[in-house]
Design a protein around this motif. Structure first.
Motif, PDB file in Angstrom:
ATOM      1  N   LYS A  68       7.486   8.153  -5.418  1.00 28.93           N
ATOM      2  CA  LYS A  68       8.221   7.116  -4.690  1.00 28.93           C
ATOM      3  C   LYS A  68       7.868   7.130  -3.208  1.00 28.93           C
ATOM      4  O   LYS A  68       7.562   6.089  -2.621  1.00 28.93           O
ATOM      5  N   ALA A  69       7.907   8.314  -2.604  1.00 29.33           N
ATOM      6  CA  ALA A  69       7.610   8.432  -1.171  1.00 29.33           C
ATOM      7  C   ALA A  69       6.164   8.036  -0.885  1.00 29.33           C
ATOM      8  O   ALA A  69       5.874   7.382   0.121  1.00 29.33           O
ATOM      9  N   PHE A  70       5.262   8.412  -1.765  1.00 34.12           N
ATOM     10  CA  PHE A  70       3.844   8.109  -1.578  1.00 34.12           C
ATOM     11  C   PHE A  70       3.605   6.606  -1.584  1.00 34.12           C
ATOM     12  O   PHE A  70       2.912   6.077  -0.700  1.00 34.12           O
ATOM     13  N   LYS A  71       4.198   5.900  -2.543  1.00 35.28           N
ATOM     14  CA  LYS A  71       3.973   4.455  -2.639  1.00 35.28           C
ATOM     15  C   LYS A  71       4.623   3.716  -1.485  1.00 35.28           C
ATOM     16  O   LYS A  71       4.073   2.736  -0.978  1.00 35.28           O
ATOM     17  N   ARG A  82       4.839   4.641   1.502  1.00 30.52           N
ATOM     18  CA  ARG A  82       4.083   4.840   2.746  1.00 30.52           C
ATOM     19  C   ARG A  82       2.633   4.385   2.666  1.00 30.52           C
ATOM     20  O   ARG A  82       1.992   4.200   3.700  1.00 30.52           O
ATOM     21  N   THR A  83       2.088   4.244   1.467  1.00 32.59           N
ATOM     22  CA  THR A  83       0.677   3.851   1.339  1.00 32.59           C
ATOM     23  C   THR A  83       0.481   2.504   0.644  1.00 32.59           C
ATOM     24  O   THR A  83      -0.598   1.920   0.741  1.00 32.59           O
ATOM     25  N   GLY A  84       1.505   2.035  -0.068  1.00 34.03           N
ATOM     26  CA  GLY A  84       1.365   0.809  -0.837  1.00 34.03           C
ATOM     27  C   GLY A  84       0.695   1.012  -2.178  1.00 34.03           C
ATOM     28  O   GLY A  84       0.534   0.060  -2.954  1.00 34.03           O
ATOM     29  N   LEU A  85       0.286   2.249  -2.457  1.00 38.37           N
ATOM     30  CA  LEU A  85      -0.358   2.593  -3.724  1.00 38.37           C
ATOM     31  C   LEU A  85       0.381   3.754  -4.366  1.00 38.37           C
ATOM     32  O   LEU A  85       0.914   4.620  -3.667  1.00 38.37           O
ATOM     33  N   SER A  86       0.383   3.775  -5.672  1.00 37.51           N
ATOM     34  CA  SER A  86       0.905   4.958  -6.363  1.00 37.51           C
ATOM     35  C   SER A  86      -0.104   6.092  -6.188  1.00 37.51           C
ATOM     36  O   SER A  86      -1.281   5.840  -5.875  1.00 37.51           O
ATOM     37  N   MET A 135      -7.598   6.956  -7.803  1.00 35.07           N
ATOM     38  CA  MET A 135      -8.669   6.121  -8.347  1.00 35.07           C
ATOM     39  C   MET A 135      -9.459   5.458  -7.215  1.00 35.07           C
ATOM     40  O   MET A 135     -10.702   5.354  -7.280  1.00 35.07           O
ATOM     41  N   LYS A 136      -8.771   5.021  -6.179  1.00 31.99           N
ATOM     42  CA  LYS A 136      -9.459   4.400  -5.043  1.00 31.99           C
ATOM     43  C   LYS A 136     -10.429   5.382  -4.384  1.00 31.99           C
ATOM     44  O   LYS A 136     -11.584   5.026  -4.085  1.00 31.99           O
ATOM     45  N   ILE A 137      -9.965   6.601  -4.166  1.00 36.40           N
ATOM     46  CA  ILE A 137     -10.834   7.619  -3.562  1.00 36.40           C
ATOM     47  C   ILE A 137     -12.054   7.863  -4.446  1.00 36.40           C
ATOM     48  O   ILE A 137     -13.196   7.945  -3.957  1.00 36.40           O
ATOM     49  N   ARG A 138     -11.824   7.975  -5.748  1.00 40.25           N
ATOM     50  CA  ARG A 138     -12.931   8.221  -6.686  1.00 40.25           C
ATOM     51  C   ARG A 138     -13.920   7.055  -6.710  1.00 40.25           C
ATOM     52  O   ARG A 138     -15.141   7.258  -6.701  1.00 40.25           O
TER      53      ARG A 138
END
Length: 285
Positions: A216-219, A221-225, A231-234
């Motif tokens: 929850k906190a991650f999404k 602040r970043t807009g992504l789960s 997956m984006k980094i990969r």
């Protein structure tokens, strides 16, 4: 014995060098009532922490009353003075500092030219670090190692001061800062470990967070789960490797955390709109 002090000790760095953070000397003293230094200027940073008693520090024409737990900073080229109280003179410890990173690290610790006094830290805890710094200089056969040891203790001292400066802030603000830190730590972890077989539960557990709270906190602040961010980094790294045209598709797949090259190709097409081979053939260096 220094005649202006009841007690006076100092350790001097015989091999200060030119690093990013170096202790020139460090000491501790109990000056007599009314003992005054300055007005004067130094060409290095000098921090004092009051261990007991009281005194006044003057910097840039402004006076600061200091007592046990307060730390004041003298910056290079700044006119300063300080004076022990006449009834309850202070005891203090100090360290002289130079280096390219000194200004930045002192500011992180809560003191700077603009804010030269940090109040309310634990004097006993800080005293132990000054003691360690001073006693690093034993005039051994290896003064360069003594300098390295002293700079290490200085960093720990600055860390403790930094914690004290942040404890003075608003509780709600500190909570939000901690959550922001957790998310940044997770992003950093993912960016370093994307090639591993990572699961979101594993990431949360490795960093000491509950999965639901972490996600929850991650999404927020970043807009992504976390899964989408991984997956984006990969995929970004896969594009970079495909563009270099050095590795095979299978090698790119395993380099970004996929054991199955077919599954990697499927995920790449879903993410980028074309297969890895199509992306590679369409990229011109």
């Amino acid at each position: 014995m220094n005649p202006d002090h009841y007690q006076f000790e100092i350790g001097i760095n015989l091999h200060p060098g030119e690093g990013e953070l170096t202790v020139l000397f460090s000491g501790e003293g109990s000056p007599r009532p009314g003992h005054k230094i300055g007005p004067s200027v130094h060409d290095y940073y000098l921090i004092h922490t009051v261990l007991s008693g009281e005194g006044v520090f003057v910097s840039a024409g402004r006076s600061y009353s200091c007592q046990a737990g307060d730390t004041f900073l003298i910056t290079p080229g700044s006119l300063f003075s300080y004076e022990a109280d006449r009834r309850t003179p202070w005891q203090y410890a100090w360290a002289a500092i130079q280096g390219d990173a000194a200004s930045h690290l002192l500011k992180e610790a809560g003191v700077s030219r603009e804010k030269p006094v940090l109040k309310g830290a634990d004097p006993l805890a800080l005293h132990s670090f000054y003691h360690r710094i001073r006693h690093s200089f034993k005039q051994s056969p290896f003064p360069e190692l003594e300098s390295l040891e002293a700079s290490g203790w200085l960093r720990l001292l600055l860390h403790r001061l930094g914690l004290a400066s942040r404890d003075l802030g608003n509780t709600s603000d500190r909570h939000q800062e901690m959550i922001d830190r957790q998310v940044e730590q997770a992003k950093r972890w993912i960016s370093l470990q994307y090639h591993q077989q990572l699961g979101i539960s594993q990431i949360a557990s490795s960093l000491g967070y509950h999965r639901a709270h972490f996600s929850k906190a991650f999404k927020e602040r970043t807009g992504l789960s976390p899964k989408q961010y991984l997956m984006k980094i990969r995929m970004d790294k896969a594009k970079e490797l495909l563009e270099s045209k050095v590795l095979t598709i299978d090698e790119v797949s395993s380099s970004v955390g996929f054991n199955d090259a077919l599954y990697f190709s499927k995920q790449f097409r879903s993410w980028c709109g074309q297969s890895p081979s199509e992306y590679r053939s369409g990229f011109k260096r």
